[in-house]
Design an enzyme around this catalytic site. Structure first.
Site, PDB file in Angstrom:
ATOM      1  N   ASP A 240      -9.382  -3.144   1.951  1.00  0.00           N
ATOM      2  CA  ASP A 240      -8.585  -2.545   3.029  1.00  0.00           C
ATOM      3  C   ASP A 240      -7.513  -3.519   3.511  1.00  0.00           C
ATOM      4  OD1 ASP A 240      -7.561  -1.311   5.250  1.00  0.00           O
ATOM      5  OD2 ASP A 240      -9.480  -0.965   6.223  1.00  0.00           O
TER       6      ASP A 240
ATOM      7  N   SER B 121      -9.085   2.541  12.546  1.00  0.00           N
ATOM      8  CA  SER B 121      -7.758   1.926  12.440  1.00  0.00           C
ATOM      9  C   SER B 121      -7.272   1.497  13.827  1.00  0.00           C
ATOM     10  CB  SER B 121      -6.782   2.902  11.771  1.00  0.00           C
ATOM     11  OG  SER B 121      -5.551   2.291  11.488  1.00  0.00           O
TER      12      SER B 121
END
Length: 647
Positions: free
Chosen positions: A481, A429
């Protein structure tokens, strides 16, 4: 107003029935000293609540009329809102009167009656307080001044200087409003000059994004559920043969992919370990606390350089348990966390003969501020011709770690211990984005370095830098995602799609939301809502999409962009930024659900940045980003490849 007001009516009705039952049961017990006052209080309260319920019922009925883009049938709604607002005055006065009467020492009635009335008074105050808090949060102080954002100075008969000053004032007010909201959300963290600069930058970003729409949160929710159903209908259509053939890689590419997937599965452990004890407890809820409690009793290792707060050794204990490394394998561990300064650790990986720099992802308010500092800035590096734009906040975080690694001699110390090892930088991330930019900065000094970025933010690097990083960075994306597709151009595209599909749906909003909730929870076939796009000619499609008067008069860039079927012809408001390196896209091929678990089969393939140029709406758009899901998918692929080799 429909759904929240219905919920409020149900709560008030239950309260009204309870007070009526109390009044009926204890009707003959108000002959005590002061009982007449309490009798009057309950009687007036019943009448007041009945009036409020009637006003709210009318509010619900009117708000259910029309559609999102057709507010005509709801033109009487403001009058009902003001009526409900006026009813707050007697409600507040009566709550004060009730509190005074209940606290009066001259009242000597039955204790049960007094206790019930005390509960009624407390309920009145709780409702009033929460209503005030809700109004403060939801209320838009800009109001009608939004219409000045994109006005034409000639049409408004204003001098250009006056128009410019008016526009500047409105934009400044909007920035201050967003800045106050962000400060309120971040009130629990210590604020300094860096925070204030970040608040202003983020406030301007939100102001620019939301300035040209008149959508409320429920409109956005309706748009998202409509987009999800439309997307599912498109995915159910058979693919073209050419599209299927383009995903059939050669054996050489497949072998390279299998090796990278195996390496990614190994290094994802380090990226997950950087999250420390929160991740460890999340993935091991029953045994983690016992193991960490045992580790906290041990003394800290003296041969590892640890900075930052790690009370009871929980973070370090979690990292040890996740990675399986020994104390002596860690060169440096930093738990220091501020805006633009994120935790990381440096360790020796003897299995792969690598010095691993693992950067933590988003886990605090400071990390969120770093994520949201999404302005672009130039990345200037010596001997690198592919300089370009990068994400500002993540670049500053990478600069911080670069200074620690180089200036503090951390990498020199690591290579002194293991000179033959290679350098590998990993992160998930925010950590994946930071690791990617850090790898670009270190590339000249360490030509053989490798970087694995797991679920990095989509708006990270300009096209030239993204192509340059394909030599040494591998990005891993799972499913749909959301973060991997998150960039300002993609968010603008999502806003345009929401505006179009919401404005052209002929169903009331409450029907869209109820059907959408049913679809998300129980599944079924996507609903085929009728839209005004059906049967409209091309000229009609160029008209403004929202029927609100202010948005029809003052055209915004979002609507102008919709006039062309391809918005690529107009210059982009934000520069296009892309994912770093070569991209491995891991998708769910099939799944079988059992009583307490689910068996999911994944497949991986090389992909390119154009696949992630649009945000996909799905219940898994958030879960596919979670580090445990990424690790599970990679482990599944790695084990499947290992079993194939053994066969």
């Amino acid at each position: 107003f429909s759904l929240p007001t219905v919920t409020f009516i149900i709560l008030l009705s239950c309260r009204w029935i309870g007070i009526l039952a109390l009044y009926t049961v204890h009707k003959g017990q108000f002959n005590c000293p002061g009982g007449g006052l309490l009798h009057s209080y309950l009687l007036v309260l019943l009448i007041l609540l009945a009036s409020i319920i009637c006003a709210l019922s009318a509010l619900v009925y009117i708000s259910m009329q029309g559609t999102i883009s057709n507010p005509g049938p709801r033109k009487s709604l403001p009058k009902l809102l003001y009526t409900r607002l006026l009813l707050y005055l007697p409600e507040f006065i009566w709550a004060v009167v009730g509190a005074v009467w209940v606290s009066d020492s001259s009242v000597h009635c039955e204790k049960t009656v007094i206790n019930v009335i005390i509960g009624t008074v407390i309920a009145s105050w709780v409702i009033i307080i929460f209503t005030i808090i809700g109004i403060v949060i939801v209320f838009d102080p800009l109001g009608g001044r939004k219409t000045f954002y994109f006005t034409d100075g000639v049409n408004r008969n204003l001098e250009s200087s006056q128009s410019g000053q008016l526009l500047y004032n409105v934009k400044s007010t909007a920035t201050r409003v967003w800045e106050k909201r962000i400060r309120l959300l971040c009130c629990c963290i210590v604020q300094n000059d860096d925070h204030r600069v970040a608040f202003t930058s983020i406030a301007e970003l939100f102001r620019n994004y939301f300035s040209d729409t008149d959508l409320v949160p429920s409109d956005i929710a309706a748009g998202l559920t409509l987009l999800h159903q439309e997307q599912d209908k498109m995915e159910s259509c058979p693919k073209d043969p050419e599209e299927v053939l383009c995903h059939s890689p050669s054996s050489l590419v497949t072998d390279d992919l299998d090796i990278e997937v195996e390496n990614a599965a190994h290094y994802m452990l380090f990226a997950a370990a950087a999250y420390g004890w929160p991740y460890y407890i999340y993935t091991n809820p029953f045994t983690a606390l016992c193991k960490l409690s045992g580790d906290c009793c041990r003394n800290r290792p003296t041969d590892s350089d640890i900075t930052g707060s790690d009370r009871h050794n929980f973070h370090f204990g979690a990292i040890l348990n996740i990675t399986g490394l020994q104390y002596r394998d860690f060169i440096h561990i930093s738990f220091h966390n501020k805006i633009y300064e994120i935790p990381f650790f440096v360790a020796l990986d003897h299995k792969k003969e690598a010095i691993v720099v693992a950067v933590r992802g988003t886990l605090s308010f400071e990390d969120i501020l770093t994520d949201l500092s999404a302005d672009c800035e130039d990345l200037t590096l010596e001997d690198v011709l592919e300089n370009g734009f990068v994400h500002k906040g993540i670049t500053q975080a990478a600069n911080y770690i670069y200074r620690k690694l180089i200036n503090d001699g951390i990498l020199n110390q690591a290579f002194t211990i293991a000179p033959e090892y290679k350098l590998v930088i990993v992160g998930h991330s925010l950590g994946g984005g930071t690791a990617s930019i850090l790898a670009i900065m270190l590339r000249n000094s360490f030509p053989t370095l490798k970087c694995y970025a797991f679920s990095p933010p989509g708006g990270l690097l300009s096209k030239s830098l993204a192509d340059y990083t394909k030599r040494f960075i591998v990005s891993v994306i799972v499913g749909k995602d959301f973060v991997a597709r998150l960039s300002m151009p993609n968010m603008e595209d999502l806003k345009r799609r929401i505006v179009r599909i919401v404005a052209n749906c002929n169903r009331p909003k409450y029907q869209i939301l109820l059907r959408g909730c049913w679809y998300e929870v129980f599944g079924g076939d996507p609903d085929d809502f009728p839209t005004e796009l059906d049967g409209r000619n091309q000229d009609a499609l160029t008209q403004p999409l929202l029927a609100e008067e202010s948005l029809m008069v003052h055209r915004s860039p979002s609507y102008n962009a919709l006039e062309d079927e391809s918005h690529l012809n107009s210059p982009p408001q934000y520069p296009h930024l892309y994912l770093p390196g070569k991209i491995i896209h891991v998708v769910e091929e099939s799944s079988s659900r059992r009583l307490c678990s689910s068996d999911i089969k994944y497949t991986a393939r090389w992909s390119n940045e154009t696949v992630f140029s649009s945000i996909l709406i799905s219940p898994k758009m958030i879960t596919d980003h979670m580090p445990d899901v990424v690790l599970k998918a990679l482990n599944s692929l790695s084990q499947e490849h290992g079993s194939c080799i053994s066969c």
